[in-house]
Write a protein that holds these residues in place. Structure first.
Motif, PDB file in Angstrom:
ATOM      1  N   SER A 110       0.850  -1.205   0.000  1.00  0.00           N
ATOM      2  CA  SER A 110       0.000   0.000   0.000  1.00  0.00           C
ATOM      3  C   SER A 110       0.877   1.243   0.000  1.00  0.00           C
ATOM      4  CB  SER A 110      -0.919  -0.003   1.228  1.00  0.00           C
ATOM      5  OG  SER A 110      -1.613   1.222   1.316  1.00  0.00           O
ATOM      6  N   LYS A 111       0.393   2.319  -0.622  1.00  0.00           N
ATOM      7  CA  LYS A 111       1.113   3.595  -0.613  1.00  0.00           C
ATOM      8  C   LYS A 111       1.024   4.271   0.744  1.00  0.00           C
ATOM      9  CE  LYS A 111       0.543   4.565  -5.546  1.00  0.00           C
ATOM     10  NZ  LYS A 111       0.032   5.506  -6.550  1.00  0.00           N
ATOM     11  N   TRP A 112       0.057   3.886   1.525  1.00  0.00           N
ATOM     12  CA  TRP A 112      -0.097   4.501   2.840  1.00  0.00           C
ATOM     13  C   TRP A 112       0.972   3.972   3.781  1.00  0.00           C
ATOM     14  CZ3 TRP A 112      -5.476   5.945   5.084  1.00  0.00           C
ATOM     15  CH2 TRP A 112      -6.180   6.719   4.133  1.00  0.00           C
ATOM     16  N   ARG A 113       1.438   4.857   4.670  1.00  0.00           N
ATOM     17  CA  ARG A 113       2.358   4.437   5.716  1.00  0.00           C
ATOM     18  C   ARG A 113       1.555   3.738   6.825  1.00  0.00           C
ATOM     19  NH1 ARG A 113       3.532   9.299   3.898  1.00  0.00           N
ATOM     20  NH2 ARG A 113       2.237  10.296   5.512  1.00  0.00           N
ATOM     21  N   SER A 114       1.885   2.459   7.070  1.00  0.00           N
ATOM     22  CA  SER A 114       1.102   1.664   8.031  1.00  0.00           C
ATOM     23  C   SER A 114       2.044   0.702   8.770  1.00  0.00           C
ATOM     24  CB  SER A 114       0.005   0.890   7.302  1.00  0.00           C
ATOM     25  OG  SER A 114       0.582   0.029   6.330  1.00  0.00           O
ATOM     26  N   SER A 115       1.491   0.061   9.760  1.00  0.00           N
ATOM     27  CA  SER A 115       2.256  -0.962  10.517  1.00  0.00           C
ATOM     28  C   SER A 115       1.329  -2.099  10.917  1.00  0.00           C
ATOM     29  CB  SER A 115       2.897  -0.329  11.768  1.00  0.00           C
ATOM     30  OG  SER A 115       1.892   0.153  12.640  1.00  0.00           O
ATOM     31  N   LEU A 116       1.889  -3.315  10.905  1.00  0.00           N
ATOM     32  CA  LEU A 116       1.146  -4.516  11.295  1.00  0.00           C
ATOM     33  C   LEU A 116       1.777  -5.100  12.562  1.00  0.00           C
ATOM     34  CD1 LEU A 116       0.633  -6.144   7.788  1.00  0.00           C
ATOM     35  CD2 LEU A 116      -1.200  -5.430   9.317  1.00  0.00           C
ATOM     36  N   HIS A 117       0.928  -5.494  13.463  1.00  0.00           N
ATOM     37  CA  HIS A 117       1.386  -6.084  14.734  1.00  0.00           C
ATOM     38  C   HIS A 117       0.624  -7.388  14.985  1.00  0.00           C
ATOM     39  CE1 HIS A 117       3.605  -2.482  16.148  1.00  0.00           C
ATOM     40  NE2 HIS A 117       2.694  -1.839  15.406  1.00  0.00           N
ATOM     41  N   ILE A 118       1.401  -8.440  15.375  1.00  0.00           N
ATOM     42  CA  ILE A 118       0.788  -9.727  15.731  1.00  0.00           C
ATOM     43  C   ILE A 118       1.068  -9.959  17.224  1.00  0.00           C
ATOM     44  CG2 ILE A 118       0.780 -12.208  15.351  1.00  0.00           C
ATOM     45  CD1 ILE A 118       1.663 -11.683  12.504  1.00  0.00           C
ATOM     46  N   TYR A 119      -0.019 -10.081  17.950  1.00  0.00           N
ATOM     47  CA  TYR A 119       0.082 -10.298  19.393  1.00  0.00           C
ATOM     48  C   TYR A 119      -0.208 -11.783  19.701  1.00  0.00           C
ATOM     49  CZ  TYR A 119      -0.324  -5.216  19.485  1.00  0.00           C
ATOM     50  OH  TYR A 119      -0.144  -3.873  19.268  1.00  0.00           O
ATOM     51  N   SER A 120       0.766 -12.454  20.364  1.00  0.00           N
ATOM     52  CA  SER A 120       0.596 -13.868  20.777  1.00  0.00           C
ATOM     53  C   SER A 120       0.431 -13.909  22.297  1.00  0.00           C
ATOM     54  CB  SER A 120       1.797 -14.718  20.352  1.00  0.00           C
ATOM     55  OG  SER A 120       1.679 -16.016  20.879  1.00  0.00           O
ATOM     56  N   PRO A 121      -0.800 -14.190  22.769  1.00  0.00           N
ATOM     57  CA  PRO A 121      -1.023 -14.225  24.219  1.00  0.00           C
ATOM     58  C   PRO A 121      -0.174 -15.269  24.919  1.00  0.00           C
ATOM     59  CG  PRO A 121      -3.103 -14.083  23.032  1.00  0.00           C
ATOM     60  CD  PRO A 121      -2.057 -14.366  22.016  1.00  0.00           C
ATOM     61  N   ILE A 122       0.165 -16.397  24.223  1.00  0.00           N
ATOM     62  CA  ILE A 122       0.963 -17.454  24.863  1.00  0.00           C
ATOM     63  C   ILE A 122       2.406 -16.996  24.989  1.00  0.00           C
ATOM     64  CG2 ILE A 122       1.704 -19.865  24.744  1.00  0.00           C
ATOM     65  CD1 ILE A 122      -1.270 -19.491  25.301  1.00  0.00           C
ATOM     66  N   LEU A 123       2.932 -16.375  23.910  1.00  0.00           N
ATOM     67  CA  LEU A 123       4.330 -15.934  23.932  1.00  0.00           C
ATOM     68  C   LEU A 123       4.499 -14.579  24.620  1.00  0.00           C
ATOM     69  CD1 LEU A 123       5.396 -16.823  20.265  1.00  0.00           C
ATOM     70  CD2 LEU A 123       5.852 -18.146  22.352  1.00  0.00           C
ATOM     71  N   HIS A 124       3.365 -13.862  24.787  1.00  0.00           N
ATOM     72  CA  HIS A 124       3.412 -12.494  25.334  1.00  0.00           C
ATOM     73  C   HIS A 124       4.337 -11.608  24.498  1.00  0.00           C
ATOM     74  CE1 HIS A 124       1.123 -13.607  28.921  1.00  0.00           C
ATOM     75  NE2 HIS A 124       1.922 -14.689  29.048  1.00  0.00           N
ATOM     76  N   ARG A 125       4.309 -11.853  23.184  1.00  0.00           N
ATOM     77  CA  ARG A 125       5.179 -11.087  22.286  1.00  0.00           C
ATOM     78  C   ARG A 125       4.321 -10.271  21.284  1.00  0.00           C
ATOM     79  NH1 ARG A 125       8.230 -13.489  25.358  1.00  0.00           N
ATOM     80  NH2 ARG A 125      10.418 -14.053  24.929  1.00  0.00           N
TER      81      ARG A 125
END
Length: 571
Positions: A110-125
């Motif tokens: 995408s041309k838009w400035r964005s960020s993706l985050h994956i949250y793992s409750p087991i890994l707490h990461r």
């Protein structure tokens, strides 16, 4: 009721012709302005809808990323971890590297400035494209809600976030989630699009969400925009609407479109003066053209008035004077126009008429003079008889001096009257003739006293013969003989502003002012049978000979009788 001249009529006709044109233009202009306003309103609304669709498309495409990524095998494998890992194993690190690569690829799509985050409750990461960090589980659970979330950030920016969880029911119970994917973008992306949308320089687009804030374009007049928002908040904002607001004496057209994706209102406002400026310029050009046309028409009307009606009016006045007997009227030709030709011909015609009338008048005067001579020849025998009767009486009384004086004056008198072949005689000759006449009358009426006073230079003037004697004779017969107490006759010559003047006065009974006015009026008209021909003859001869104001006038004398004045301007 005064007559309306040609200039006024032409100007009135021009105005009457221009009024329908102006009314039609005003109606057409109003109709055009209304249609332009409606079309511009539709155009602005359509452009806002199109822009809003572009923004929504970009946001909707990013909204799909979490749902797509959650189906990825590597990312989906994070759900299958059931044991906590304080320290990541090599295989887990390898898995996370692959996931980060996929997140980077997805963000760059995408041309838009964005960020993706994956949250793992087991890994707490918290896994992003360039880092893996621990996260606050309690804070995440607070933020975990369906749809797009927005929160204020630094530098008047806003951050938009959207979450995808498994299982989906975890939205209601965040503690049961086994995987959370978040996509984020900030309001700078929207500002970029607002700046691009504002490229024509007239628009002031911005996003507004009540209770949250405003996303301005980077060159926005924030104070003006805030004032617009203040006025708009007075009524609930609709999903799609247009308003006209008055701000600081300036009217603005406001278009509003609500984003169904993020719930913000896209608002754009344009000064109405900017909209109608081309029409105003056209109006100004029309008004200037109309004023110029009216001025040119007035100038043309004035020229027509000055070149046509004024000369015609002068001709009419000239003909009126000619009708009233004023044959001295003349026109002054100007230029070589048709009216100059008419004026010249008019002057020639009047000159010929005047010459003809003067010839007729002179012939009439000659006839009157002939008649006067005939009357004098009838009267003279009686005057001659009285004179010889006086001589006879004086001879019997042996008064030789009286006989000699009467004979001398009588010979002078008849010598002058029998020599009238000349048109002009010296004033001194006329005075000598009148003196002989008065001496004869004084011998007959001893009570008669007379005086003659003339400047020396006046004695050399030339006048028509027998001009003064009829006035003196009139004074003797009607002033002295008719009034036993009367005895004085004064003859005075003098100069004045208009020329020379001879005055004959007596101390007789005189005339009333009304009779004097009647007598003076008769001098200007043709002689009738009841009018004495002597005075009228003198007046007409002097007027025709010397023109202007030359003639005979009458007034009351300070002596008590009548004052008769001959006035003329010697050449």
């Amino acid at each position: 009721m005064p007559k309306i001249n040609l200039f006024t009529k032409i100007v009135a006709l021009i105005i009457i012709m221009l009024v329908p044109i102006m009314l039609l233009y005003f109606y057409s202009n109003k109709t055009s302005t209304d249609i332009l306003g409606e079309e511009l309103n539709k155009s602005n609304t359509n452009q806002l809808l199109f822009f809003q669709n572009q923004v929504n498309t970009s946001i909707d495409s990013m909204a799909l990323w979490p749902d797509l990524l959650i189906q990825d095998p590597d990312i989906s494998s994070l759900r299958d971890i059931f044991t906590e890992m304080p320290e990541l194993s090599l295989s887990m690190i390898t898995l996370i590297k692959r996931i980060q690569t996929k997140l980077a690829i997805q963000q760059n799509s995408s041309k838009w400035r964005s960020s993706l985050h994956i949250y793992s409750p087991i890994l707490h990461r918290d896994i992003s494209d360039n880092d893996v960090v621990l996260y606050d589980d309690a804070d995440l659970k607070k933020r975990l809600k369906p749809g797009w979330q927005v929160k204020a950030a630094e530098n008047n920016e806003f951050v938009f976030s959207r979450y995808a969880v498994t299982p989906y029911s975890s939205y209601l119970d965040p503690s049961s989630s086994n995987l959370v994917i978040e996509v984020q973008f900030d309001s700078s992306n929207i500002k970029d699009m607002l700046d691009k949308f504002k490229s024509d320089g007239r628009r002031e687009p911005f996003y507004y969400l009540e209770g949250v804030g405003v996303i301005y374009n980077r060159s926005a007049d924030k104070e003006l925009t805030n004032n617009v928002i203040h006025l708009l908040k007075q009524q609930p904002l609709q999903d799609l609407e247009s308003r006209t607001i008055d701000l600081g004496g300036e009217k603005y057209l406001v278009n509003i479109v609500k984003s169904e994706t993020i719930g913000w209102h896209l608002i754009d406002y344009i000064p109405i003066s900017e909209i109608i400026r081309p029409i105003q310029k056209t109006n100004q050009l029309f008004y200037v053209s109309l004023a110029g046309l009216l001025l040119l028409c007035c100038i043309a009307a004035y020229l027509l008035y000055a070149q046509v009606q004024v000369p015609i009016k002068h001709l009419i006045v000239g003909f009126q004077k000619l009708k009233n007997g004023d044959y001295s009227v003349r026109m002054k030709p100007r230029g070589r126009s048709e009216f100059g030709f008419l004026y010249t011909r008019f002057n020639l015609m009047v000159a010929q008429i005047q010459e003809l009338f003067e010839t007729v008048y002179l012939e009439k005067i000659h006839v009157r003079e002939a008649r006067l001579k005939q009357l004098q020849s009838q009267i003279n025998p009686h005057f001659f008889y009285n004179c010889f009767s006086f001589i006879s009486s004086m001879a019997k009384l042996e008064k030789n001096e009286a006989v000699v004086a009467m004979s001398h004056h009588l010979s002078n008198y008849y010598r002058y009257t029998t020599r009238q072949e000349r048109d002009l005689v010296a004033m001194s000759e006329e005075i000598n003739f009148v003196t002989s006449y008065l001496e004869i009358q004084k011998m007959r009426m001893p009570r008669l006293e007379y005086s003659i006073s003339l400047p020396a230079d006046m004695r050399h003037l030339e006048i028509p013969p027998l001009m003064l004697q009829p006035l003196v004779e009139n004074a003797v017969i009607h002033g002295i003989e008719a009034w036993t107490d009367a005895s004085i006759i004064q003859i005075t010559g003098e100069w004045h502003e208009e020329g020379a003047r001879l005055v004959v006065e007596d101390d007789g009974k005189g005339m009333s002012m009304e009779d004097i006015l009647i007598l003076q009026h008769k001098m200007q008209n043709q002689m009738d049978e009841q009018m004495g021909c002597g005075l009228w003859n003198v007046h007409q001869r002097m007027h025709l000979r010397f023109r202007g104001s030359a003639g005979v006038s009458f007034s009351s004398s300070n002596l008590g009788g009548l004052k008769v004045t001959i006035t003329w301007s010697p050449s």
